[in-house]
Design a protein around this motif. Structure first.
Motif, PDB file in Angstrom:
ATOM      1  N   ASP A 180      75.860  84.757  46.232  1.00 55.96           N
ATOM      2  CA  ASP A 180      76.861  83.894  46.881  1.00 55.96           C
ATOM      3  C   ASP A 180      77.683  83.211  45.799  1.00 55.96           C
ATOM      4  OD1 ASP A 180      75.344  81.696  45.944  1.00 55.96           O
ATOM      5  OD2 ASP A 180      74.225  81.539  47.802  1.00 55.96           O
ATOM      6  N   GLU A 182      85.267  73.215  49.686  1.00 52.94           N
ATOM      7  CA  GLU A 182      84.451  74.142  48.915  1.00 52.94           C
ATOM      8  C   GLU A 182      84.311  75.369  49.794  1.00 52.94           C
ATOM      9  OE1 GLU A 182      80.910  72.263  47.427  1.00 52.94           O
ATOM     10  OE2 GLU A 182      82.163  71.222  45.959  1.00 52.94           O
ATOM     11  N   ALA A 186      70.471  82.558  50.661  1.00 48.31           N
ATOM     12  CA  ALA A 186      69.885  81.750  49.578  1.00 48.31           C
ATOM     13  C   ALA A 186      70.305  80.299  49.809  1.00 48.31           C
ATOM     14  CB  ALA A 186      70.358  82.221  48.205  1.00 48.31           C
ATOM     15  N   GLY A 187      69.678  79.392  49.071  1.00 46.50           N
ATOM     16  CA  GLY A 187      70.098  77.989  49.051  1.00 46.50           C
ATOM     17  C   GLY A 187      70.170  77.342  50.421  1.00 46.50           C
ATOM     18  N   SER A 188      71.259  76.619  50.677  1.00 44.18           N
ATOM     19  CA  SER A 188      71.378  75.831  51.914  1.00 44.18           C
ATOM     20  C   SER A 188      71.373  76.732  53.154  1.00 44.18           C
ATOM     21  CB  SER A 188      72.643  74.979  51.880  1.00 44.18           C
ATOM     22  OG  SER A 188      73.790  75.791  51.939  1.00 44.18           O
ATOM     23  N   ASP A 208      77.559  78.423  37.156  1.00 45.62           N
ATOM     24  CA  ASP A 208      77.410  77.134  37.849  1.00 45.62           C
ATOM     25  C   ASP A 208      77.794  77.252  39.321  1.00 45.62           C
ATOM     26  OD1 ASP A 208      76.686  75.766  35.565  1.00 45.62           O
ATOM     27  OD2 ASP A 208      78.358  74.339  35.618  1.00 45.62           O
ATOM     28  N   THR A 209      78.723  78.162  39.610  1.00 44.98           N
ATOM     29  CA  THR A 209      79.302  78.221  40.959  1.00 44.98           C
ATOM     30  C   THR A 209      78.944  79.506  41.710  1.00 44.98           C
ATOM     31  OG1 THR A 209      81.342  79.196  40.100  1.00 44.98           O
ATOM     32  CG2 THR A 209      81.278  76.788  40.248  1.00 44.98           C
ATOM     33  N   CYS A 210      78.168  80.363  41.068  1.00 48.46           N
ATOM     34  CA  CYS A 210      77.749  81.630  41.715  1.00 48.46           C
ATOM     35  C   CYS A 210      76.229  81.717  41.674  1.00 48.46           C
ATOM     36  CB  CYS A 210      78.238  82.847  40.940  1.00 48.46           C
ATOM     37  SG  CYS A 210      80.007  82.984  40.695  1.00 48.46           S
ATOM     38  N   ARG A 211      75.626  82.422  42.624  1.00 47.79           N
ATOM     39  CA  ARG A 211      74.228  82.833  42.462  1.00 47.79           C
ATOM     40  C   ARG A 211      74.242  84.287  42.020  1.00 47.79           C
ATOM     41  NH1 ARG A 211      72.793  79.258  46.759  1.00 47.79           N
ATOM     42  NH2 ARG A 211      71.442  77.673  45.835  1.00 47.79           N
ATOM     43  N   LYS A 225      80.928  79.861  45.189  1.00 54.95           N
ATOM     44  CA  LYS A 225      81.821  78.817  45.712  1.00 54.95           C
ATOM     45  C   LYS A 225      83.139  78.870  44.954  1.00 54.95           C
ATOM     46  CE  LYS A 225      82.315  75.035  43.834  1.00 54.95           C
ATOM     47  NZ  LYS A 225      83.319  74.219  43.064  1.00 54.95           N
ATOM     48  N   ARG A 252      79.013  84.356  51.114  1.00 57.22           N
ATOM     49  CA  ARG A 252      77.601  84.765  50.976  1.00 57.22           C
ATOM     50  C   ARG A 252      77.433  86.249  51.291  1.00 57.22           C
ATOM     51  NH1 ARG A 252      74.578  80.067  50.856  1.00 57.22           N
ATOM     52  NH2 ARG A 252      75.647  78.240  51.711  1.00 57.22           N
ATOM     53  N   ARG A 281      68.708  73.763  38.629  1.00 56.37           N
ATOM     54  CA  ARG A 281      68.397  73.078  39.895  1.00 56.37           C
ATOM     55  C   ARG A 281      66.897  73.097  40.184  1.00 56.37           C
ATOM     56  NH1 ARG A 281      72.470  76.571  42.069  1.00 56.37           N
ATOM     57  NH2 ARG A 281      74.464  75.527  42.402  1.00 56.37           N
TER      58      ARG A 281
HETATM   59  N1  UDP Z   1      77.965  75.674  45.043  1.00 60.07           N
HETATM   60  C1  UDP Z   1      78.761  75.075  44.084  1.00 60.07           C
HETATM   61  N2  UDP Z   1      78.992  73.722  44.174  1.00 60.07           N
HETATM   62  C2  UDP Z   1      78.494  72.960  45.172  1.00 60.07           C
HETATM   63  C3  UDP Z   1      77.692  73.587  46.155  1.00 60.07           C
HETATM   64  C4  UDP Z   1      77.453  74.951  46.059  1.00 60.07           C
HETATM   65  O1  UDP Z   1      79.253  75.727  43.163  1.00 60.07           O
HETATM   66  O2  UDP Z   1      78.755  71.746  45.194  1.00 60.07           O
HETATM   67  C5  UDP Z   1      77.720  77.127  44.969  1.00 60.07           C
HETATM   68  C6  UDP Z   1      76.265  77.426  44.605  1.00 60.07           C
HETATM   69  O3  UDP Z   1      76.128  77.600  43.216  1.00 60.07           O
HETATM   70  C7  UDP Z   1      76.015  78.725  45.337  1.00 60.07           C
HETATM   71  C8  UDP Z   1      76.936  78.662  46.563  1.00 60.07           C
HETATM   72  O4  UDP Z   1      77.924  77.679  46.239  1.00 60.07           O
HETATM   73  O5  UDP Z   1      76.404  79.816  44.529  1.00 60.07           O
HETATM   74  C9  UDP Z   1      76.234  78.304  47.842  1.00 60.07           C
HETATM   75  O6  UDP Z   1      75.522  77.112  47.656  1.00 60.07           O
HETATM   76  P1  UDP Z   1      74.601  76.505  48.832  1.00 60.07           P
HETATM   77  O7  UDP Z   1      75.472  76.140  49.988  1.00 60.07           O
HETATM   78  O8  UDP Z   1      73.519  77.467  49.116  1.00 60.07           O
HETATM   79  O9  UDP Z   1      74.082  75.142  48.287  1.00 60.07           O
HETATM   80  P2  UDP Z   1      72.932  74.763  47.275  1.00 60.07           P
HETATM   81  O10 UDP Z   1      71.710  75.502  47.663  1.00 60.07           O
HETATM   82  O11 UDP Z   1      73.474  75.157  45.931  1.00 60.07           O
HETATM   83  O12 UDP Z   1      72.831  73.283  47.459  1.00 60.07           O
END
Ligand code: UDP
Length: 241
Positions: free
Chosen positions: A175, A90, A98-100, A197-200, A177, A94, A216
């Motif tokens: 961000d 993956e 945000a997020g992780s 689903d895959t972008c913020r 993925k 970024r 989420r």
């Molecule tokens: N993301 C995704 N699939 C995953 C994990 C993350 O599409 O299995 C995307 C998520 O939507 C965000 C970006 O990747 O746009 C970064 O995600 P992050 O690492 O911050 O993880 P999260 O907070 O979503 O667990």
């Protein structure tokens, strides 16, 4: 084109073989998952919205000179793609914390990063998709050093294009993925999907979430939000032609 055997069923898509060996038939599902599948719900209309959004984006990218596995959309919730050998990574780009990223480095959500960064995660549900670096990727033989460079180059170029596209529809690309694969000539191609689903995606004025964080974080109904993103893309791309 005929749809035949199911080759893969993921959390949000089903992939089928076709009568052409290098073409797959993708069906987008009315399903949302989070927390590595621990949270899961059927959401009517989501599959069609994601298929339409990713199809518009991949078409636009193609016109901007970035090819991908995308061939064409064949119905509201289905599309044809070139069959590629998916690299189990993956790849996250970024622009804003945000997020992780906020949890890992203790940086407040919304902090603009001094420059865009690329991160890799090893796509393995059993291991919970761990953070992984270039050396791990080479050691595990997931990709060669040259392929890693190609992937980073692709990811940064894609980020520039997508930031421009989303800025034009008043959205900040926080961000995203992506996944990539090798085509039959060994070329690294952008694959999978580019959707809320895959972008913020944050509204540039209000900072409202226009993405899966709605689901989420239990912030409300996801369908009108995804419709809003599709509508903005459709209006903008219609004007561009
Ligand atoms: N993301 C995704 N699939 C995953 C994990 C993350 O599409 O299995 C995307 C998520 O939507 C965000 C970006 O990747 O746009 C970064 O995600 P992050 O690492 O911050 O993880 P999260 O907070 O979503 O667990």
């Amino acid at each position: 084109m005929e749809k035949s055997a199911l080759v893969y069923e993921g959390k949000a898509k089903k992939l089928f073989q076709t009568d052409q060996s290098n073409v797959l038939w993708v069906e987008y599902l009315d399903q949302a998952t989070a927390l590595n599948g621990a949270k899961k719900d059927a959401i009517h209309g989501k599959g069609a919205l994601n298929n339409q959004i990713t199809s518009l984006i991949f078409q636009w990218l193609n016109e901007e000179g970035m090819t991908s596995h995308f061939i064409k959309s064949i119905s509201k919730h289905e599309q044809l793609v070139e069959s590629v050998e998916i690299i189990p990574l993956e790849i996250v780009v970024r622009n804003v914390a945000a997020g992780s990223f906020t949890k890992r480095f203790g940086i407040p959500e919304g902090t603009l990063l001094a420059f865009p960064i690329v991160e890799f995660y090893y796509k393995d549900d059993a291991l919970d998709d761990p953070f992984i670096n270039d050396e791990h990727i080479r050691l595990l033989k997931l990709a060669t050093g040259k392929e890693i460079n190609d992937i980073k180059h692709l990811a940064f170029r894609l980020n520039q294009l997508l930031c421009r596209l989303f800025a034009d529809i008043d959205i900040q690309l926080v961000d995203f993925k992506i996944e990539v694969g090798r085509n039959k000539n060994g070329k690294i191609l952008l694959a999978d999907e580019i959707t809320p689903d895959t972008c913020r995606l944050w509204d540039r004025q209000t900072k409202d979430h226009l993405d899966k964080d709605i689901y989420r974080r239990d912030l409300g109904d996801l369908i009108p939000i995804y419709q809003e993103v599709l509508q903005r893309l459709e209006n903008y791309l219609a004007k561009e032609q």
